[in-house]
Design a protein around this motif. Sequence first.
Motif, PDB file in Angstrom:
ATOM      1  N   ASP A   1      17.463 -67.924 -28.613  1.00 22.17           N
ATOM      2  CA  ASP A   1      17.301 -69.241 -28.004  1.00 22.17           C
ATOM      3  C   ASP A   1      18.599 -69.614 -27.297  1.00 22.17           C
ATOM      4  O   ASP A   1      19.617 -69.869 -27.947  1.00 22.17           O
ATOM      5  N   LEU A   2      18.579 -69.642 -25.969  1.00 23.05           N
ATOM      6  CA  LEU A   2      19.772 -69.993 -25.205  1.00 23.05           C
ATOM      7  C   LEU A   2      20.272 -71.390 -25.559  1.00 23.05           C
ATOM      8  O   LEU A   2      21.472 -71.667 -25.449  1.00 23.05           O
ATOM      9  N   ALA A   3      19.370 -72.272 -25.982  1.00 26.85           N
ATOM     10  CA  ALA A   3      19.768 -73.632 -26.333  1.00 26.85           C
ATOM     11  C   ALA A   3      20.604 -73.675 -27.607  1.00 26.85           C
ATOM     12  O   ALA A   3      21.253 -74.681 -27.889  1.00 26.85           O
ATOM     13  N   ARG A   4      20.589 -72.584 -28.389  1.00 31.51           N
ATOM     14  CA  ARG A   4      21.341 -72.538 -29.650  1.00 31.51           C
ATOM     15  C   ARG A   4      22.296 -71.355 -29.668  1.00 31.51           C
ATOM     16  O   ARG A   4      22.602 -70.793 -30.721  1.00 31.51           O
ATOM     17  N   THR A   5      22.805 -70.973 -28.467  1.00 36.25           N
ATOM     18  CA  THR A   5      23.647 -69.784 -28.326  1.00 36.25           C
ATOM     19  C   THR A   5      24.976 -70.152 -27.684  1.00 36.25           C
ATOM     20  O   THR A   5      25.039 -71.037 -26.825  1.00 36.25           O
ATOM     21  N   ALA A   6      26.046 -69.477 -28.098  1.00 41.46           N
ATOM     22  CA  ALA A   6      27.358 -69.607 -27.462  1.00 41.46           C
ATOM     23  C   ALA A   6      27.956 -68.222 -27.278  1.00 41.46           C
ATOM     24  O   ALA A   6      27.638 -67.286 -28.022  1.00 41.46           O
ATOM     25  N   LEU A   7      28.808 -68.085 -26.268  1.00 40.73           N
ATOM     26  CA  LEU A   7      29.560 -66.854 -26.046  1.00 40.73           C
ATOM     27  C   LEU A   7      30.975 -67.047 -26.580  1.00 40.73           C
ATOM     28  O   LEU A   7      31.641 -68.030 -26.252  1.00 40.73           O
ATOM     29  N   VAL A   8      31.439 -66.104 -27.406  1.00 40.62           N
ATOM     30  CA  VAL A   8      32.797 -66.119 -27.940  1.00 40.62           C
ATOM     31  C   VAL A   8      33.558 -64.945 -27.327  1.00 40.62           C
ATOM     32  O   VAL A   8      33.200 -63.782 -27.545  1.00 40.62           O
TER      33      VAL A   8
ATOM     34  N   VAL B   1      30.962 -71.535 -23.568  1.00 36.43           N
ATOM     35  CA  VAL B   1      31.868 -70.388 -23.552  1.00 36.43           C
ATOM     36  C   VAL B   1      33.110 -70.778 -24.343  1.00 36.43           C
ATOM     37  O   VAL B   1      33.799 -71.746 -24.009  1.00 36.43           O
ATOM     38  N   VAL B   2      33.382 -70.026 -25.410  1.00 32.76           N
ATOM     39  CA  VAL B   2      34.497 -70.329 -26.305  1.00 32.76           C
ATOM     40  C   VAL B   2      35.496 -69.176 -26.239  1.00 32.76           C
ATOM     41  O   VAL B   2      35.158 -68.035 -26.554  1.00 32.76           O
ATOM     42  N   TRP B   3      36.718 -69.488 -25.824  1.00 28.30           N
ATOM     43  CA  TRP B   3      37.795 -68.497 -25.740  1.00 28.30           C
ATOM     44  C   TRP B   3      38.640 -68.597 -27.010  1.00 28.30           C
ATOM     45  O   TRP B   3      39.193 -69.650 -27.314  1.00 28.30           O
ATOM     46  N   VAL B   4      38.731 -67.494 -27.747  1.00 27.97           N
ATOM     47  CA  VAL B   4      39.495 -67.462 -28.988  1.00 27.97           C
ATOM     48  C   VAL B   4      40.654 -66.487 -28.787  1.00 27.97           C
ATOM     49  O   VAL B   4      40.433 -65.281 -28.621  1.00 27.97           O
ATOM     50  N   ASN B   5      41.877 -67.018 -28.785  1.00 27.21           N
ATOM     51  CA  ASN B   5      43.044 -66.219 -28.399  1.00 27.21           C
ATOM     52  C   ASN B   5      44.204 -66.419 -29.359  1.00 27.21           C
ATOM     53  O   ASN B   5      44.388 -67.507 -29.913  1.00 27.21           O
ATOM     54  N   TRP B   6      45.007 -65.357 -29.527  1.00 21.48           N
ATOM     55  CA  TRP B   6      46.287 -65.526 -30.212  1.00 21.48           C
ATOM     56  C   TRP B   6      47.091 -66.597 -29.471  1.00 21.48           C
ATOM     57  O   TRP B   6      47.223 -66.564 -28.250  1.00 21.48           O
ATOM     58  N   GLY B   7      47.653 -67.544 -30.239  1.00 19.04           N
ATOM     59  CA  GLY B   7      48.506 -68.582 -29.668  1.00 19.04           C
ATOM     60  C   GLY B   7      49.454 -69.069 -30.747  1.00 19.04           C
ATOM     61  O   GLY B   7      49.318 -70.167 -31.280  1.00 19.04           O
ATOM     62  N   ASN B   8      50.440 -68.239 -31.083  1.00 19.12           N
ATOM     63  CA  ASN B   8      51.260 -68.451 -32.269  1.00 19.12           C
ATOM     64  C   ASN B   8      52.330 -69.518 -32.071  1.00 19.12           C
ATOM     65  O   ASN B   8      52.827 -69.733 -30.970  1.00 19.12           O
TER      66      ASN B   8
ATOM     67  N   LEU C   1      28.634 -77.931 -31.889  1.00 17.02           N
ATOM     68  CA  LEU C   1      27.792 -77.491 -30.778  1.00 17.02           C
ATOM     69  C   LEU C   1      26.361 -77.203 -31.239  1.00 17.02           C
ATOM     70  O   LEU C   1      25.464 -77.045 -30.405  1.00 17.02           O
ATOM     71  N   ARG C   2      26.182 -77.099 -32.551  1.00 15.57           N
ATOM     72  CA  ARG C   2      24.875 -76.817 -33.158  1.00 15.57           C
ATOM     73  C   ARG C   2      24.277 -75.519 -32.620  1.00 15.57           C
ATOM     74  O   ARG C   2      23.122 -75.449 -32.206  1.00 15.57           O
ATOM     75  N   VAL C   3      25.087 -74.469 -32.656  1.00 11.66           N
ATOM     76  CA  VAL C   3      24.606 -73.158 -32.227  1.00 11.66           C
ATOM     77  C   VAL C   3      24.357 -72.292 -33.460  1.00 11.66           C
ATOM     78  O   VAL C   3      25.006 -72.447 -34.497  1.00 11.66           O
ATOM     79  N   ASP C   4      23.411 -71.386 -33.323  1.00 11.57           N
ATOM     80  CA  ASP C   4      23.079 -70.438 -34.388  1.00 11.57           C
ATOM     81  C   ASP C   4      23.479 -69.012 -34.023  1.00 11.57           C
ATOM     82  O   ASP C   4      23.807 -68.215 -34.898  1.00 11.57           O
ATOM     83  N   THR C   5      23.395 -68.683 -32.723  1.00 12.46           N
ATOM     84  CA  THR C   5      23.604 -67.317 -32.263  1.00 12.46           C
ATOM     85  C   THR C   5      24.897 -67.220 -31.480  1.00 12.46           C
ATOM     86  O   THR C   5      25.148 -68.027 -30.573  1.00 12.46           O
ATOM     87  N   LEU C   6      25.731 -66.234 -31.822  1.00 11.65           N
ATOM     88  CA  LEU C   6      27.001 -66.020 -31.147  1.00 11.65           C
ATOM     89  C   LEU C   6      27.001 -64.665 -30.461  1.00 11.65           C
ATOM     90  O   LEU C   6      26.747 -63.628 -31.096  1.00 11.65           O
ATOM     91  N   LEU C   7      27.270 -64.675 -29.160  1.00 10.65           N
ATOM     92  CA  LEU C   7      27.489 -63.459 -28.397  1.00 10.65           C
ATOM     93  C   LEU C   7      28.983 -63.170 -28.407  1.00 10.65           C
ATOM     94  O   LEU C   7      29.801 -64.070 -28.167  1.00 10.65           O
ATOM     95  N   PHE C   8      29.376 -61.919 -28.663  1.00 13.00           N
ATOM     96  CA  PHE C   8      30.786 -61.583 -28.786  1.00 13.00           C
ATOM     97  C   PHE C   8      31.239 -60.639 -27.681  1.00 13.00           C
ATOM     98  O   PHE C   8      30.554 -59.662 -27.351  1.00 13.00           O
ATOM     99  N   ALA C   9      32.446 -60.942 -27.142  1.00  8.61           N
ATOM    100  CA  ALA C   9      33.060 -60.123 -26.102  1.00  8.61           C
ATOM    101  C   ALA C   9      34.568 -60.137 -26.328  1.00  8.61           C
ATOM    102  O   ALA C   9      35.092 -60.952 -27.093  1.00  8.61           O
ATOM    103  N   GLY C  10      35.282 -59.213 -25.653  1.00  6.71           N
ATOM    104  CA  GLY C  10      36.739 -59.248 -25.692  1.00  6.71           C
ATOM    105  C   GLY C  10      37.359 -57.989 -26.246  1.00  6.71           C
ATOM    106  O   GLY C  10      36.736 -56.926 -26.329  1.00  6.71           O
TER     107      GLY C  10
END
Length: 253
Positions: free
Chosen positions: A43-50, A96-103, A181-190
């Motif tokens: 369901d695209l309505a409950r999906t995010a890209l990480v 679209v959620v960007w998760v990055n090292w940021g020490n 964001l109330r998402v259930d499905t996560l697409l992963f990249a990186g």
Amino acid sequence: MRALGATAANAWQVSAEAVSLLRPARPARPITLAASPQRLTLDLARTALVVIDMQNDFCHPAGWLAGIGVDIAPARTPIAPLRTLLPVLREASVPVVWVNWGNRPDRLNLPPGVLHVYDPTGEGRGLGARLPGQDGGVLEAASWNAAIVEELSPPPGDITVAKYRMSGFWDTELDSILRNLRVDTLLFAGVNVDQCVFCTLTDAACLGYDVVLLEDCAATTSPGFCAQATVYNVRQCFGFTTRSTDLLAGIAA
């Protein structure tokens, strides 16, 4: 009644006299795509890209890894498919959620075990090091080193989260943001798919999210068998794998 919430997906309706806990209804937007180990409907309505660690220090020729002699060509391979995929997902209102090292510059939240991964001999060429020709420390917050590569520079509507471990969930607000964001499905990249991508994906699965690895949008500078083992383990133990081309075909259909 007025909306009260950080996102439209997770808001109460409030007034001086009453509060409604009913969240806004969101019609499902199902798509079906080729995936492994089975065909997948999500369901695209409950999906995010990480997207994880597509940063200058990992992916730029003037960054940290290249400077210590690592071949970064594999780390750059997700750039092209992501450049094609990202506009389509944004148009479809997929976060679209960007998760990055940021020490922190003082590295006070990093235990020796994390520092040792990148500086095993203690010679000071790991996290936070000031290397020749660079103004900021390695993967230091707000520095060029930690910035997302220019080819993927995110627009204002994207979400960024700084991480301090291989997993993007430890000691960060990532889970709270995804819940809002109330998402259930996560697409992963990186990058690297066998390290930070895999650690974040496995934690997501343990937290109850549905996880899907985009194989052509994830890569590693490790030996090839590391990526092969990661793909096997994702399919066997945690979720699904697909390719951005299959995802795009599912959206187009």
